[in-house]
Write a protein that holds these residues in place. Structure first.
Motif: not given
Length: 166
Positions: A134-136, A141-146
């Motif tokens: 997970y990174v910003s 209040g919003f992360d992205i998972e990749l």
């Protein structure tokens, strides 16, 4: 992990860049507490993810320009290791205003993806111990998972041990 849908969270330069590149990722929005002392640890707790899987984006000054270090939120950036990974004598943490101006994001929401300027980037090799990290996503209040491999590709990152325990 399928392709994320715009309704799953805000559209940011990070999500636009990933969508444009066709990179699979998942959006994770959560209620940000402005009083939180650590944005990354707040994200880990809010998302129910172990802190070692949540990575923070830190900008450093090499003396010749800025660079990006990506390390787990439960650790710290090792400035000597970062300098070695960048093949420079030393680095210091970038000034807040310089980091925000260069990245186009606000502190606590700086994503390694979709920054205004492409900077030398180093991803801590502990990221590769997980199928996804997970990174910003470009906002507090919003992360992205990749996958760490997709993050490496999108940021043209170098892989190195740049993190150390807190």
């Amino acid at each position: 992990m399928g392709r994320s849908r715009p309704g799953d969270g805000p559209s940011t330069p990070a999500t636009v860049a990933l969508d444009r590149a066709g990179v699979p990722y998942v959006r994770h929005a959560y209620a940000h507490d402005p009083a939180a002392s650590s944005y990354g640890l707040e994200a880990a707790a809010a998302l129910g993810v172990q802190p070692a899987r949540v990575f923070k984006t830190l900008l450093v000054d090499t003396g010749r320009g800025l660079a990006v270090g990506i390390v787990a939120v439960d650790g710290q950036l090792d400035l000597k290791a970062m300098a070695a990974a960048l093949s420079v004598k030393s680095v210091t943490m970038a000034q807040r205003a310089d980091a925000e101006r260069s990245s186009g994001y606000v502190l606590g929401g700086i994503s390694p993806v979709g920054q205004r300027r492409s900077l030398p980037t180093v991803l801590d090799d502990t990221a590769y111990g997980f199928p996804t990290i997970y990174v910003s996503g470009g906002r507090r209040g919003f992360d992205i998972e990749l996958s760490p491999v997709d993050l490496e590709t999108q940021t043209r990152a170098t892989r190195a041990r740049i993190g150390r325990p807190s």
